[in-house]
Design a protein around this motif. Structure first.
Motif, PDB file in Angstrom:
ATOM      1  N   THR A 168      -5.727   4.368   6.606  1.00  0.00           N
ATOM      2  CA  THR A 168      -7.083   4.261   7.119  1.00  0.00           C
ATOM      3  C   THR A 168      -8.015   3.812   6.001  1.00  0.00           C
ATOM      4  O   THR A 168      -7.655   3.837   4.820  1.00  0.00           O
ATOM      5  CB  THR A 168      -7.585   5.617   7.669  1.00  0.00           C
ATOM      6  OG1 THR A 168      -7.651   6.558   6.589  1.00  0.00           O
ATOM      7  CG2 THR A 168      -6.656   6.139   8.750  1.00  0.00           C
ATOM      8  N   ARG A 205     -10.720   5.355   5.047  1.00  0.00           N
ATOM      9  CA  ARG A 205     -11.074   6.516   4.228  1.00  0.00           C
ATOM     10  C   ARG A 205      -9.994   6.800   3.183  1.00  0.00           C
ATOM     11  O   ARG A 205     -10.298   7.088   2.025  1.00  0.00           O
ATOM     12  CB  ARG A 205     -11.286   7.732   5.120  1.00  0.00           C
ATOM     13  CG  ARG A 205     -11.635   9.008   4.362  1.00  0.00           C
ATOM     14  CD  ARG A 205     -11.926  10.162   5.306  1.00  0.00           C
ATOM     15  NE  ARG A 205     -13.099   9.900   6.131  1.00  0.00           N
ATOM     16  CZ  ARG A 205     -13.573  10.754   7.033  1.00  0.00           C
ATOM     17  NH1 ARG A 205     -12.950  11.924   7.236  1.00  0.00           N
ATOM     18  NH2 ARG A 205     -14.647  10.457   7.735  1.00  0.00           N
ATOM     19  N   GLU A 206      -8.735   6.703   3.586  1.00  0.00           N
ATOM     20  CA  GLU A 206      -7.643   6.934   2.636  1.00  0.00           C
ATOM     21  C   GLU A 206      -7.661   5.880   1.524  1.00  0.00           C
ATOM     22  O   GLU A 206      -7.410   6.199   0.354  1.00  0.00           O
ATOM     23  CB  GLU A 206      -6.301   6.890   3.365  1.00  0.00           C
ATOM     24  CG  GLU A 206      -6.058   8.064   4.304  1.00  0.00           C
ATOM     25  CD  GLU A 206      -4.758   7.910   5.064  1.00  0.00           C
ATOM     26  OE1 GLU A 206      -4.029   6.909   4.816  1.00  0.00           O
ATOM     27  OE2 GLU A 206      -4.457   8.774   5.909  1.00  0.00           O
ATOM     28  N   ALA A 234     -10.524   6.641  -0.936  1.00  0.00           N
ATOM     29  CA  ALA A 234     -10.183   7.820  -1.743  1.00  0.00           C
ATOM     30  C   ALA A 234      -9.163   7.470  -2.820  1.00  0.00           C
ATOM     31  O   ALA A 234      -9.262   7.929  -3.970  1.00  0.00           O
ATOM     32  CB  ALA A 234      -9.653   8.929  -0.843  1.00  0.00           C
ATOM     33  N   ASN A 264      -9.405  -2.729   7.403  1.00  0.00           N
ATOM     34  CA  ASN A 264      -8.281  -2.313   6.541  1.00  0.00           C
ATOM     35  C   ASN A 264      -7.378  -3.492   6.190  1.00  0.00           C
ATOM     36  O   ASN A 264      -6.154  -3.425   6.289  1.00  0.00           O
ATOM     37  CB  ASN A 264      -7.469  -1.200   7.205  1.00  0.00           C
ATOM     38  CG  ASN A 264      -6.743  -0.340   6.182  1.00  0.00           C
ATOM     39  OD1 ASN A 264      -7.053  -0.363   4.988  1.00  0.00           O
ATOM     40  ND2 ASN A 264      -5.759   0.426   6.641  1.00  0.00           N
TER      41      ASN A 264
END
Length: 338
Positions: free
Chosen positions: A217, A219-220, A223, A292
């Motif tokens: 994702t 967000r991953e 991070a 992505n």
């Protein structure tokens, strides 16, 4: 046939065709990297898995083999362009020189591609050496695009000048690029080309990181960019968007400044095109991140980057062949007679 190859307009069209085909080859090369198909022919070069034509090939082999075929054909196209330029133009002509540089860079392009395969800097290789080779590959590719673009542009300008004046032996006096003594315009153009090369290198490394270390994702992925234990290719990804914004801002203001310093319809047109491409490319970059980084969006992003590079090269060709605004002749209004 002799009439066809003796026509400079036909040569100009051919040179633009070579540029278009080269862009397709570059996009297919990016598809090879994005799909992890770089090792489709193993570590063999110029053979594919030890044979000339692979039998019962896997999809990765088909993708890589197609890239090799089209790359080889692009080299033949450039060699034909070189021979044609030497047939049409006299010794020392700028179109000859541009075609010669095109040939030089297409040869080095092939050597870099061969090195990637022979040293196995493909597929899942995540070494520093591969990242460096990607940077070298990107710079050489852009220089190749610039040389072919200038070949086509100067050939077109020469054909137009020849048709207008009837003189086809020498190019116009303001036809040759001169970087020295260009003042602020030269610095602005140098900065634009340098930033685009740096941005292209960071983009190539970022794309490599996205391919080798995909995220489930958005967000991953964000991070992972800030994890101190993450691979260096992942941690480097955060710098590309920052550099893209800075480069976009620079080009947004530099283009009109160059056009104002070297007035002319060509400089004005290319400066406006640069602004359009800046907006579209930044939007494409945002969409690429939000989705992505799908393969199809990576190819669109790369296509826009190539078009931006070509447009800035053309702006340089136009601006550096024009006298500064302060040197332009000024038309004086006639004195009124009472």
């Amino acid at each position: 046939m002799r009439t066809f190859f003796g026509n400079r307009t036909n040569f100009t069209r051919y040179a633009w065709f070579v540029l278009g085909f080269m862009i397709l080859v570059i996009l297919w090369g990016a598809f090879v990297r994005a799909t992890g198909s770089g090792a489709g022919c193993g570590s063999h070069w110029p053979l594919c898995n030890g044979v000339v034509v692979p039998r019962a090939p896997r999809i990765e082999t088909l993708i890589e083999f197609t890239h090799r075929i089209t790359s080889g054909f692009s080299g033949i196209l450039v060699l034909v362009m070189l021979g044609w330029a030497f047939r049409l133009y006299p010794k020392g002509h700028i179109v000859r020189r541009a075609a010669a540089f095109s040939t030089l860079f297409v040869i080095t392009e092939g050597l870099v591609g061969a090195g990637l395969v022979l040293f196995e800097w493909v597929a899942d290789n995540e070494s520093v050496a591969r990242a460096i080779s990607m940077a070298v590959h990107l710079v050489n590719t852009n220089l190749l695009l610039a040389a072919i673009t200038l070949t086509a542009w100067w050939a077109g300008a020469d054909a137009g000048a020849g048709e207008a004046t009837g003189a086809k032996d020498q190019p116009p006096a303001n036809y040759v690029l001169k970087w020295r003594g260009q003042g602020r315009t030269g610095w602005l153009l140098g900065g634009a080309l340098g930033l685009l090369l740096l941005l292209g290198v960071s983009g190539a490394i970022t794309a490599l990181g996205d391919t080798l270390f995909p995220s489930g994702t958005l967000r991953e992925g964000i991070a992972a960019d800030f994890l101190p234990t993450a691979h260096f290719l992942v941690r480097l990804r955060v710098y590309h968007p920052i550099l893209a914004v800075l480069t976009g801002v620079y080009l947004w203001f530099a283009g009109p400044a160059i056009a104002a310093a070297r007035p002319g319809i060509g400089a004005l047109t290319f400066s406006r095109a640069i602004r359009v491409l800046v907006v579209v490319q930044l939007l494409a970059g945002v969409v690429n991140i939000l989705l992505n980084v799908p393969v199809w969006m990576q190819l669109i992003h790369l296509l826009l980057a190539d078009l931006m590079w070509i447009t800035v090269v053309l702006l340089a060709a136009v601006a550096l062949s024009q006298p500064a605004a302060s040197m332009q002749p000024v038309a004086l209004a006639p004195l009124a007679v009472d």
